[in-house]
Design an enzyme around this catalytic site. Sequence first.
Site, PDB file in Angstrom:
ATOM      1  N   ARG A 149       0.814  -1.210   0.000  1.00  0.00           N
ATOM      2  CA  ARG A 149       0.000   0.000   0.000  1.00  0.00           C
ATOM      3  C   ARG A 149       0.852   1.265   0.000  1.00  0.00           C
ATOM      4  NH1 ARG A 149      -5.128  -1.450   1.394  1.00  0.00           N
ATOM      5  NH2 ARG A 149      -5.669   0.695   1.793  1.00  0.00           N
ATOM      6  N   GLY A 197      -5.870   7.967   7.944  1.00  0.00           N
ATOM      7  CA  GLY A 197      -6.777   9.076   7.634  1.00  0.00           C
ATOM      8  C   GLY A 197      -6.241  10.380   8.173  1.00  0.00           C
ATOM      9  N   GLU A 210      -1.860   6.635 -20.320  1.00  0.00           N
ATOM     10  CA  GLU A 210      -1.609   5.516 -19.401  1.00  0.00           C
ATOM     11  C   GLU A 210      -0.177   4.987 -19.560  1.00  0.00           C
ATOM     12  OE1 GLU A 210      -2.853   4.415 -16.850  1.00  0.00           O
ATOM     13  OE2 GLU A 210      -2.199   2.352 -16.620  1.00  0.00           O
ATOM     14  N   HIS A 216       1.200  21.316 -31.612  1.00  0.00           N
ATOM     15  CA  HIS A 216       0.830  22.560 -30.932  1.00  0.00           C
ATOM     16  C   HIS A 216       1.735  22.838 -29.729  1.00  0.00           C
ATOM     17  CE1 HIS A 216      -2.686  22.899 -33.460  1.00  0.00           C
ATOM     18  NE2 HIS A 216      -2.972  21.632 -33.191  1.00  0.00           N
TER      19      HIS A 216
END
Length: 610
Positions: free
Chosen positions: A27, A101, A483, A506
């Site tokens: 994680r 959190g 991606e 561009h």
Amino acid sequence: MCGIVGYIGHQKASHLLVNGLKRMEYRGYDSAGISFLENGKINILKQKGKVENLDRLVPHDLINTTIGIAHTRWATHGFPNDVNAHPHTDNTGNISVVHNGIIENYTAIRTKLKQDGYSFFTDTDTEVLAVFIGAFYEKVNNLEEAVRMALSEVDGTYGIAVLSSYEPDKIIAARMGSPMVLGIGENEYIIASDAAAIIAHTNKVIYLDDGEMVIVTREGFITKTVLNEETKRQIEAIEFDIQQIEKSGFDHFMLKEIYEQPETVKNAFRGRLLIEKGNVKLGGLNSVIEKLRTAKRIIIIACGTSWHAALVAEYMIEQLAHIPVEVEYASEFRYRNPVIGPEDVVFAISQSGETADTLAAVKEAKQKGATVLGFVNVVGSSIARETEAGTYLHAGPEIGVASTKAFTSQLTVMALVALMLGRMRTLSQLDGKRIALEISELPEKITKVFDQLKQIKEIVDEYAHAKNFLYLGRGFNFPLALEGALKLKEISYIHAEGYPAAEMKHGPIALIDENMPVVFIATQDEIYDKVLSNIEEVKARKGKIIAIANEGDERIKLVANHVIYIPNTLPMLNPILAVVPLQLMAYFMALKLGCNVDQPRNLAKSVTVE
Ligand code: F6R
């Protein structure tokens, strides 16, 4: 991001807790710590860096306790150092807390507590929560009450676990916007923020709801709301098994997950494709089928790679069903007071189902009356539960931080949804059948892409010195360019940009010289010839061209320096095949450059903070 694990039972806790943390390493985190009760005292060991370091620090042989909590921290408030690592304690050292959190009103609470004579030794919001709980405990002499009272006054998100020497055979856990799961074993309980830390012990779980807490003792547990109302929760089964979260012979989870894609794509359409009818059956959407039939507009919200999948979905749905689709970054949508209402259908796409911005955007869309559907991988996750209906991706646990198999599953599910919406409107059965057949052939075709490994590795060897890469594509392949660039930069740290190929002139064309590798996704569709012209423009400026093209394309060989061939399919399905070489290129590049593929620096698997 941060991970929590807690244990109360009959086994020695310290090994079990550290092993639980190891299961959550994917994680992303920067420090780790453990707190356990021994001889009536709270002990804490914590350290900056890897769980492996913590493992060495913990004298497992000397610790006999069967209760404890542990944490991996991904810094939000304060540097990633030993002091800021969790667990944190109240001022007496008798209450220890781990927290995922952000407590948003922690400054106000800290100021008040300081006025009342409490001290703070770290920069974290979690220490404020621990001291706050301690302050309430002094008043009520009851841990559960103290936790409840503190939580009733905090704003923000939390998943917490609390251990205290005052009530030594108890762990209290709670959640608000940050997952918390109770694993129920034989005379033992494991609480964790991720089912991956539980599956080695039991597959019986209860997923806490927002605003809910669980009080776990050796005899059992009770769940209740933070407002003190008892709740009745159903025991559910974890949907994956332990093998799915192991490397199974692969060097990295990312590589394993890339190679799983033939199977995971099949799982995404298994039992859902009605080939003969040229249609699709998505049971999870039954309850909203009329809403979908009459939807005037679809808005898709997502972040990162899932946002790229949403862009492909926009092309798919508009092409097959002629429903206007808007794709938004969830982080922008949630704060810009979007103009939406009951006629709109909102899709939330997310692998983890926990991304804070996507979850908040879901709540915002619901608030405005829209029908909100979730397309999520993790079963029982917050977004899955917050949405009215939806479809699971069934990709299995994705451990590599860089999303791979979840992306192709998202595209597959979006192709199914587009087909279903098309058949509700103007798409004929024959056209539907052609698309359904092509979807069913994807797994075999992905397997064929793996035959290109040699070419991919050669390209990696040749351009490993490059400082920049450009990725270009048009139509369905434009999101793929984004991606491809994201995959390369996040795991190899090479700067890469994705653009719609025609936008190159561009601005980005100024960058092109003999040192710039440019990856073109140049598969066969209506604008293939236009893409070839864009390739010529790069070639004229000596850029090095790496093309992803369809088998049998001989023209591309004349202009490209390197060609990776993928099998032919429908243009709308091309991204599901073409992304595979892009994933492999990023993987082997990161490997060659010695980067940590599965846990790239600064990144977290599930971004549960804003
Ligand atoms: C990139 C990646 C991230 C996630 C993003 C959203 O490889 O994994 O960009 O796609 O953080 O996460 P989910 O899909 O869990 O909402």
